[in-house]
Design a protein around this motif. Structure first.
Motif, PDB file in Angstrom:
ATOM      1  N   ALA A   1      33.942 -38.302   9.295  1.00 34.50           N
ATOM      2  CA  ALA A   1      33.543 -37.429  10.398  1.00 34.50           C
ATOM      3  C   ALA A   1      32.190 -36.783  10.139  1.00 34.50           C
ATOM      4  N   ASN A   2      31.970 -36.299   8.927  1.00 32.79           N
ATOM      5  CA  ASN A   2      30.682 -35.681   8.596  1.00 32.79           C
ATOM      6  C   ASN A   2      29.555 -36.704   8.578  1.00 32.79           C
TER       7      ASN A   2
ATOM      8  N   ASP B   1      40.100 -12.049   1.775  1.00 29.82           N
ATOM      9  CA  ASP B   1      41.550 -11.848   1.691  1.00 29.82           C
ATOM     10  C   ASP B   1      42.313 -13.053   2.224  1.00 29.82           C
ATOM     11  N   LYS B   2      41.683 -13.780   3.166  1.00 31.96           N
ATOM     12  CA  LYS B   2      42.352 -14.914   3.802  1.00 31.96           C
ATOM     13  C   LYS B   2      42.084 -16.240   3.097  1.00 31.96           C
ATOM     14  N   TYR B   3      40.863 -16.404   2.587  1.00 31.12           N
ATOM     15  CA  TYR B   3      40.457 -17.720   2.098  1.00 31.12           C
ATOM     16  C   TYR B   3      39.823 -17.633   0.715  1.00 31.12           C
ATOM     17  N   SER B   4      40.131 -18.629  -0.103  1.00 34.33           N
ATOM     18  CA  SER B   4      39.416 -18.767  -1.369  1.00 34.33           C
ATOM     19  C   SER B   4      38.072 -19.449  -1.094  1.00 34.33           C
ATOM     20  N   ALA B   5      37.170 -19.390  -2.055  1.00 34.20           N
ATOM     21  CA  ALA B   5      35.870 -20.034  -1.888  1.00 34.20           C
ATOM     22  C   ALA B   5      36.040 -21.533  -1.644  1.00 34.20           C
ATOM     23  N   GLU B   6      37.007 -22.145  -2.319  1.00 28.87           N
ATOM     24  CA  GLU B   6      37.245 -23.574  -2.141  1.00 28.87           C
ATOM     25  C   GLU B   6      37.775 -23.872  -0.739  1.00 28.87           C
ATOM     26  N   GLN B   7      38.662 -23.022  -0.252  1.00 29.02           N
ATOM     27  CA  GLN B   7      39.209 -23.221   1.095  1.00 29.02           C
ATOM     28  C   GLN B   7      38.122 -23.083   2.161  1.00 29.02           C
ATOM     29  N   ILE B   8      37.199 -22.179   1.944  1.00 29.58           N
ATOM     30  CA  ILE B   8      36.089 -22.004   2.894  1.00 29.58           C
ATOM     31  C   ILE B   8      35.265 -23.285   2.980  1.00 29.58           C
ATOM     32  N   SER B   9      34.916 -23.854   1.848  1.00 25.38           N
ATOM     33  CA  SER B   9      34.139 -25.087   1.838  1.00 25.38           C
ATOM     34  C   SER B   9      34.885 -26.218   2.537  1.00 25.38           C
ATOM     35  N   LYS B  10      36.171 -26.326   2.224  1.00 28.26           N
ATOM     36  CA  LYS B  10      36.979 -27.380   2.849  1.00 28.26           C
ATOM     37  C   LYS B  10      37.085 -27.168   4.355  1.00 28.26           C
ATOM     38  N   SER B  11      37.249 -25.931   4.770  1.00 31.62           N
ATOM     39  CA  SER B  11      37.416 -25.644   6.196  1.00 31.62           C
ATOM     40  C   SER B  11      36.181 -26.064   6.986  1.00 31.62           C
ATOM     41  N   PHE B  12      35.009 -25.714   6.505  1.00 31.36           N
ATOM     42  CA  PHE B  12      33.787 -26.117   7.201  1.00 31.36           C
ATOM     43  C   PHE B  12      33.634 -27.639   7.183  1.00 31.36           C
ATOM     44  N   TYR B  13      33.921 -28.249   6.055  1.00 30.63           N
ATOM     45  CA  TYR B  13      33.754 -29.698   5.962  1.00 30.63           C
ATOM     46  C   TYR B  13      34.726 -30.418   6.887  1.00 30.63           C
ATOM     47  N   ASN B  14      35.940 -29.900   7.002  1.00 34.01           N
ATOM     48  CA  ASN B  14      36.948 -30.562   7.828  1.00 34.01           C
ATOM     49  C   ASN B  14      36.639 -30.503   9.321  1.00 34.01           C
ATOM     50  N   ILE B  15      35.859 -29.503   9.744  1.00 32.82           N
ATOM     51  CA  ILE B  15      35.474 -29.446  11.165  1.00 32.82           C
ATOM     52  C   ILE B  15      34.036 -29.956  11.368  1.00 32.82           C
ATOM     53  N   ALA B  16      33.491 -30.593  10.342  1.00 36.14           N
ATOM     54  CA  ALA B  16      32.143 -31.181  10.406  1.00 36.14           C
ATOM     55  C   ALA B  16      31.100 -30.156  10.850  1.00 36.14           C
ATOM     56  N   CYS B  17      31.196 -28.966  10.274  1.00 38.54           N
ATOM     57  CA  CYS B  17      30.211 -27.907  10.540  1.00 38.54           C
ATOM     58  C   CYS B  17      29.654 -27.402   9.213  1.00 38.54           C
TER      59      CYS B  17
END
Length: 979
Positions: free
Chosen positions: A433-434, A603-619
Motif C-alpha cells: 500500500a505504501n 497514554d494510548k500508544y507506544s512509539a512503535e504503535q504510532i509508527s505502525k499506525s501511520f504506516y498501515n494507513i499509508a500516511c
C-alpha cells in the motif's frame, strides 16, 4: 513501476489489498500513423514500444503536465564490456560523446583531422612505451600537437546547441552495464533536437582528448578521497570474484587510465553503439504518432550489427563469510552484503519485499527494533538490482562507544527474526500500500517515467513490461511462508561479504599524477556551419504561464490562523502543513524536540504503535526545522485525512517524557556531531558559514556539549506540547475545496485564544570582506577544495534578471566561462562553478561564491585561474545570447503547480514581490544586453576582496603558498563546529 491513478487508488482503498487478475495486464499490438507498436493493457503510462527497421528500440510515454520532453538515449554497454587491458574505456567514451563530429565541434575538419590522426598514433606509442623519460617526451608531443589541433576545434559546441534549444539537465552517466545520455527539452524544439542527436551519434570525433583525460584523472582522484566509493568497490569485488561487476570498476585502474588508446575507444564505439543495442526513451508533452515518425527519420541511417552480450561464467556460491576492512577519515560504518538472483526473476521481487520488511523507514524490523530503540546510530536495508544478479545489503553505523562488530550482531539478529518469520504478515499488505502511494505521487513526473523505462531497457525487461506494471500486485500475492523460504534460500550465515569501514589511513592510495598540459584554444564565440544551420531553424513559441495568486490560491482564515489552500483535481492525495516563522535562530531546542518525538509514547500508544499506525494507513508526518522556519507536514490519502491528522494532534499534545529515550538520543547526537567532523562536505559548509558571518555564525551556533548533557526530557516535551501555541499558518493541497477543508481542520486542529510571541531571534550580521583572507582546515585527502566567498550589496528585486543571466553566462553549466576555462581549456579541475547568489529574504544581501575541486598539486594554478576570471570577464556575444535564451526558455516552459503554488506565494512575500515576479523578469529580458552583464561583473565581482575557504591535507599543499593570497587562518574543527 508506474500505475494507473484510479487503479492504484482503488487498490489502496481495498481493505484486503487483493491483486487484480493477471490477465488485466496483457501484451497487445496495434498500428497508428503507419507504425506498429506493442503495449500492455491498463499500463497507466500508456507506454508504446516500437522497434525501428534497424533494430533500435523507441519507447514513448506522454505527459502533458508541462511543455517539455525528457530524453534518454540508453546504450546497453558499460564497464562490463571494457577490454581487460583498457578498463575505464566506456566512461572515457561517454565524455567524448560531448566533443562533436566532423560537422560540429570543428572550424575546419579537413585541417583538424591530420593532427588528430597523429595524436591517435602517439597515444598508441605512449601506451607501449615503458621508459619514463621516453613517455614524458611522447606526452610532450601529444600536448604540443593537441595545442595545434585545438585551434581548429570548438569546445562544447554540443552544450551551445542544447542551450540554444533551452535544454535542462544536459548530462550522461556510465555504469557497469549501461551508458545513458540525458536531456530535458522544450516540446517545441523536438525537430531540431532529434537532428542534433542523430548527428551526435553519426560520426563522433574524439578531439580535445588530453584535457578531457585529465578531467577523468580528477574524477578518479576524487573517488580515492571517497570512502563510500572504496566500500562499494570492496563489496562488488567480494560478491563477484568472476563477473565484471566486481572485477572491473567503471572509472578504471590507474595503470589503464594512464595508458589510453583512442583506437580502442573507437573500436568499442563501433562495436556497441549500434541501433539494435540502443534505445530512445521519450517522456513528456508530444503527439505519439508524430514523434515516432520523427525519430525514425532521424535515426534510420544507423545500420544494425551483431552484438555479443557480455556473459560471465556463473559465480560459485560463497561458502564462508568474506570480511574486508576499509580505512579512511570519514565516519565508521559497516555493511553485510548477499548475492541475489537476476532482476527478471520472481525471487528478486520477493527479496525486494523482504528488504522492506526489514527496513521501510517506519515499521520494518530495523525501524522498530533497532532505530526506534536507538540500539545503533542508524540501520537500513535494501536491494540493489542489476541485470545478471542483485545485491541484498544491510547497513549500520555505530553509536557512541559501540563497536562495528556489535552493529553487525544487531543486523544479523534482525535478519534471523525475518528468517524465522517473526513478523506480522499484515506488514506485506502495508508495504504494498505504501509503495503504491509513492508511485501515485510520482505519476505525473516525466523524469521518473523516463528513468524507469530506461532501467527496464538496460536490464532487458521491456519484453516483460506486463510484469513491471503488475509488480506490486504480484508482490501483494506473496505469502509470509514464501517470503521466509526465499530469504532462507539466499541469505544464510555463511554466504555474505562483511565490510567494515574503519577510521584510519588508507596506505594503498596512489593518485593519478597530473601530466603537464598546456592550456588549449577553445575558440569561444565561434561556430561551425552545422551549429549556425541549427540556430537558424525557427521553432514555434511556447507561451509562458504566470501565477495569479488571487485565483490560483485561496487565502482565508481558520480562527486566528491564516489558511492557504490549493485544490488537488488530479488524485486523492493530500498534503497538510503547519508552518511557523521561527527556527533554530529562535530556539535551539526545536530540532532536538522534533527528533525526540519519534521515540515518545502517549497514554494510548507506544512509539512503535504510532509508527505502525501511520504506516498501515499509508500516511506520514514529519517536523522539520531550519534557521528561520519550522514546518509540520502530514501527507497521505484524503480518505485517511481525519485519522492521520487526529493521530498526529494527539501525539503532539499527549506525548510523554522518556528519560531513557533522551539519554540514547543524546548519545546519538554526540556521535553524529563527532561524525560531522570527519566529513569534508560538512567541514567546507562550516568554512563557508565562517566566511559569510565570522567566527560566530549560524553553522557553529549550536548547543554546546554541556548544554546537551544537562538537557531534561521535560524541556523537550514542553517544546512539543507548546508548539501549536505559537503563530502558524495552515497550508493544504488536496481534493477538498477550501470551505470543506476548513470545516475539517477546525474539528481536528485546536487553536489557542491567542498566539504566543516567538522567542527572540538571534540575528547574524554578514561579514564585510575588506581584504583577502584565507580560512584553512586540514583534512586527509588527495584532492583540495577551494571556495571563494564574498557578501555583497543588499537585495534588489530589479537585479534578479541580470543575476540569473550572469550566472548562466559565467559559472553555470558546461558552456559557462568558468567551466570552459578551468576545465576545458586548462584541465585544472573536474568540478568547478561560480554563482552570484540571490537571498531568500529581502533583508539579506546577495553573495558571491565560486568553487574548484582539484588535485592538491594543481591548487595554486586553479586559484590563479579562477582569480583571473573573477578579475576580468571574458566577453562573448554568442555566449551571452545563449545564457539569455536558456533563461528565457526556462521561464516559458516552467509550470508551477500543486503545493508549489503555495511555496511560490510565500517566497514572493519574503522578497517583497507583488504577484508572480517571473513575469517581470521575462519582460526585462527583452532589453537586457551583454553590457549589463559586464557592468555587473565589474561592479559586484571584479577587484573585490574574497574569503578563500580551503579544505586540503597539509601534507599535500604548502601553507606558505596560501599566504601570498592574504592572511591565513587555520580554523580548528572545534572553532568550526562550535563543539
Amino acid at each position: 513501476m508506474q500505475f494507473n491513478k484510479v487503479f492504484a487508488l482503488l487498490l489502496l482503498l481495498s481493505a484486503a489489498c487483493e491483486s487484480i487478475a493477471q490477465n488485466k495486464y496483457q501484451w497487445k499490438q496495434a498500428s497508428a500513423g503507419g507504425y506498429t507498436y506493442k503495449y500492455v493493457t491498463n499500463d497507466p503510462m500508456q507506454t508504446r514500444f516500437y522497434t525501428l527497421k534497424n533494430g533500435m528500440s523507441v519507447i514513448l510515454t506522454v505527459n502533458h503536465k508541462e511543455p517539455r520532453v525528457v530524453y534518454r538515449m540508453a546504450v546497453r554497454t558499460g564497464s562490463n564490456n571494457d577490454p581487460k587491458d583498457h578498463t575505464g574505456l566506456a566512461h572515457y567514451l561517454e565524455h567524448l560523446l560531448f566533443k562533436g563530429t566532423d560537422k560540429y565541434g570543428t572550424l575546419d575538419w579537413a585541417k583538424e583531422k591530420p593532427y588528430l590522426d597523429k595524436i591517435d598514433a602517439l597515444y598508441e606509442k605512449y601506451g607501449a612505451t615503458k621508459d619514463s623519460a621516453a613517455r614524458i617526451a611522447i606526452y610532450h608531443q601529444i600536448d604540443s600537437i593537441s595545442g595545434v589541433a585545438s585551434h581548429f576545434a570548438i569546445a562544447n559546441e554540443y552544450d551551445k546547441l542544447m542551450s540554444n534549444l533551452g535544454s535542462q539537465k544536459t548530462n550522461a552517466h556510465t555504469w557497469v552495464e549501461e551508458t545513458v545520455y540525458e536531456e530535458d527539452i522544450p516540446s517545441n524544439a523536438v525537430d531540431k533536437f532529434l537532428a542534433i542527436q542523430a548527428e551526435r551519434f553519426r560520426n563522433p570525433i574524439f578531439r580535445l582528448f588530453h584535457t578531457e583525460l585529465e578531467a577523468v584523472y580528477e574524477e578518479k582522484n576524487r573517488g580515492l578521497d571517497n570512502d563510500g566509493v572504496k566500500v562499494q568497490e570492496a563489496m562488488m569485488s567480494g560478491l563477484f570474484p568472476t563477473h565484471n561487476y566486481g572485477q572491473q570498476t567503471t572509472i578504471g585502474t590507474i595503470e589503464h587510465l594512464k595508458n589510453p588508446s583512442l583506437i580502442a575507444i573507437r573500436n568499442y564505439y563501433n562495436k556497441y553503439y549500434v541501433p539494435n543495442n540502443m534505445g530512445i526513451i521519450l517522456s513528456g508533452d508530444f503527439d505519439v504518432d508524430a514523434m515516432i515518425k520523427k525519430v525514425e527519420q532521424a535515426f534510420a541511417y544507423m545500420q544494425a550489427k551483431p552484438v555479443m552480450e557480455y556473459k560471465s561464467a556463473p559465480e560459485k556460491p560463497i561458502t564462508a563469510p568474506i570480511v574486508k576492512d576499509i580505512f579512511g577519515p570519514s565516519a565508521e560504518n559497516m555493511r553485510i552484503c548477499f548475492r541475489t538472483p537476476a532482476a527478471s526473476t520472481h525471487d528478486a521481487m520477493v527479496l525486494d519485499l523482504a528488504s522492506s520488511v526489514l527496513s521501510n523507514g517506519k515499521a520494518g524490523l530495523f525501524d522498530l527494533n533497532l532505530n526506534k530503540q536507538q540500539k545503533a546510530q542508524g540501520t537500513q536495508a535494501g536491494l540493489q538490482q542489476y541485470k545478471d544478479y542483485g545485491l541484498f545489503i544491510m547497513l549500520g553505523s555505530p553509536k557512541q562507544g559501540q563497536k562495528l562488530e556489535e552493529v553487525k550482531d544487531l543486523l544479523i539478529g534482525q535478519l534471523e527474526l525475518l528468517k524465522k518469520g517473526n513478523f506480522d504478515e499484515s506488514m506485506i499488505r502495508a508495504i504494498v500500500a505504501n509503495s503504491k502511494l509513492d508511485l501515485l505521487q510520482s505519476l505525473d513526473n516525466s523524469t521518473s517515467s523516463a528513468q524507469h523505462l530506461m532501467d527496464a531497457f538496460i536490464k532487458n525487461r521491456c519484453a516483460q513490461w506486463d510484469k513491471e506494471v503488475s509488480y506490486l500486485d504480484d508482490m501483494a500475492k506473496v505469502t509470509k511462508a514464501e517470503l521466509v523460504a526465499v530469504v532462507n534460500k539466499y541469505l544464510n550465515d555463511k554466504n555474505y561479504v562483511l565490510i567494515y569501514k574503519r577510521n584510519g589511513t588508507d596506505a594503498s592510495i596512489a593518485k593519478v599524477i597530473k601530466p603537464t598540459i598546456t592550456p588549449i584554444e577553445t575558440n569561444a564565440g565561434k561556430s561551425s556551419d552545422f551549429v549556425k544551420k541549427m540556430e537558424a531553424i525557427a521553432v514555434g513559441d511556447i507561451q509562458p504561464l504566470w501565477l495569479d495568486y488571487d485565483k490560483d490560491i485561496k487565502l482565508s482564515k481558520n480562527g486566528i490562523a491564516d489558511v492557504l489552500t490549493v485544490q488537488n483535481n488530479t488524485n486523492e492525495l493530500f498534503s497538510l502543513y503547519y508552518q511557523f516563522d521561527m527556527g533554530t535562530w529562535n530556539d535551539k531546542l526545536l530540532p532536538l524536540a522534533a527528533s525526540y518525538l519519534q521515540f515518545l509514547s502517549t497514554d494510548k500508544y507506544s512509539a512503535e504503535q504510532i509508527s505502525k499506525s501511520f504506516y498501515n494507513i499509508a500516511c506520514n508526518f514529519n517536523i522539520s526545522t531550519n534557521a528561520e522556519f519550522t514546518t509540520v507536514a502530514i501527507t497521505g490519502l484524503q480518505e485517511n485525512f481525519d485519522k492521520a491528522v487526529g493521530l498526529f494532534e494527539d501525539i503532539l499534545a499527549n506525548c510523554k517524557a522518556d528519560e531513557a529515550a533522551l539519554a540514547a538520543l543524546k548519545s546519538r547526537i554526540m556521535k553524529a556531531r563527532a561524525n560531522a567532523k570527519t566529513n569534508k562536505q560538512s567541514i567546507m559548509q562550516g568554512l563557508i558559514s565562517y566566511a559569510r558571518y565570522g567566527a560566530k555564525n549560524p553553522f557553529n551556533t549550536a548547543m554546546t556539549d554541556a548544554e546537551i548533557d544537562q538537557l531534561k526530557a521535560a524541556d523537550l516535551v514542553n517544546e512539543l506540547h507548546n508548539l501549536m501555541q505559537y503563530k502558524h499558518r495552515i497550508m493544504y493541497y488536496g481534493p477538498l475545496a477550501d470551505a470543506d477543508f476548513k470545516t475539517g481542520i477546525a474539528r481536528l486542529h485546536t487553536l489557542p485564544a491567542g498566539f504566543k510571541d516567538y522567542p527572540a531571534k538571534v540575528n547574524f550580521t554578514p561579514a564585510v570582506q575588506s581584504a583577502n583572507q584565507l580560512l584553512f582546515t586540514n583534512y586527509d585527502m588527495v584532492q583540495s577544495e577551494i571556495a571563494w566567498v564574498r557578501n555583497d550589496v543588499g537585495y534588489d528585486a530589479n537585479k534578479e534578471v541580470v543575476v540569473n543571466v550572469f550566472n548562466n553566462y559565467f559559472g553555470g553549466g558546461m558552456g559557462s566561462v568558468v567551466f570552459q576555462t578551468i576545465r576545458e581549456s586548462k584541465a585544472l579541475a573536474y568540478s568547478t562553478f561560480a554563482s552570484y547568489n540571490t537571498p531568500s529574504k529581502k533583508e539579506y544581501p546577495f553573495y558571491m561564491m565560486a568553487y574548484v575541486g582539484c588535485q592538491a598539486d594543481k591548487m595554486n594554478e586553479a586559484i590563479k585561474g579562477m582569480n583571473e576570471l573573477l578579475t576580468e570577464l571574458p566577453v562573448s556575444e554568442q555566449r551571452f545570447e545563449l545564457a539569455k535564451t536558456g533563461f528565457k526558455k526556462d521561464l516559458e516552459t516552467q509550470r508551477i503547480t500543486k503545493e508549489d503554488i503555495i511555496a511560490s506565494y510565500l517566497s514572493a512575500q519574503q522578497k517583497g514581490w507583488k504577484g508572480d515576479f517571473r513575469k517581470d523578469e521575462y519582460a526585462a529580458l527583452s532589453t537586457l544586453k551583454l553590457e549589463d552583464v559586464q557592468k555587473m561583473h565589474k561592479e559586484q565581482i571584479s577587484g573585490k576582496a574574497y574569503t578563500y575557504c580551503v579544505v586540503a591535507s597539509d601534507k599535500k599543499i604548502k601553507l606558505d603558498d596560501l599566504k601570498t593570497i592574504g592572511e591565513v587562518k587555520t580554523v580548528s574543527l572545534e572553532e568550526l563546529f562550535g563543539y
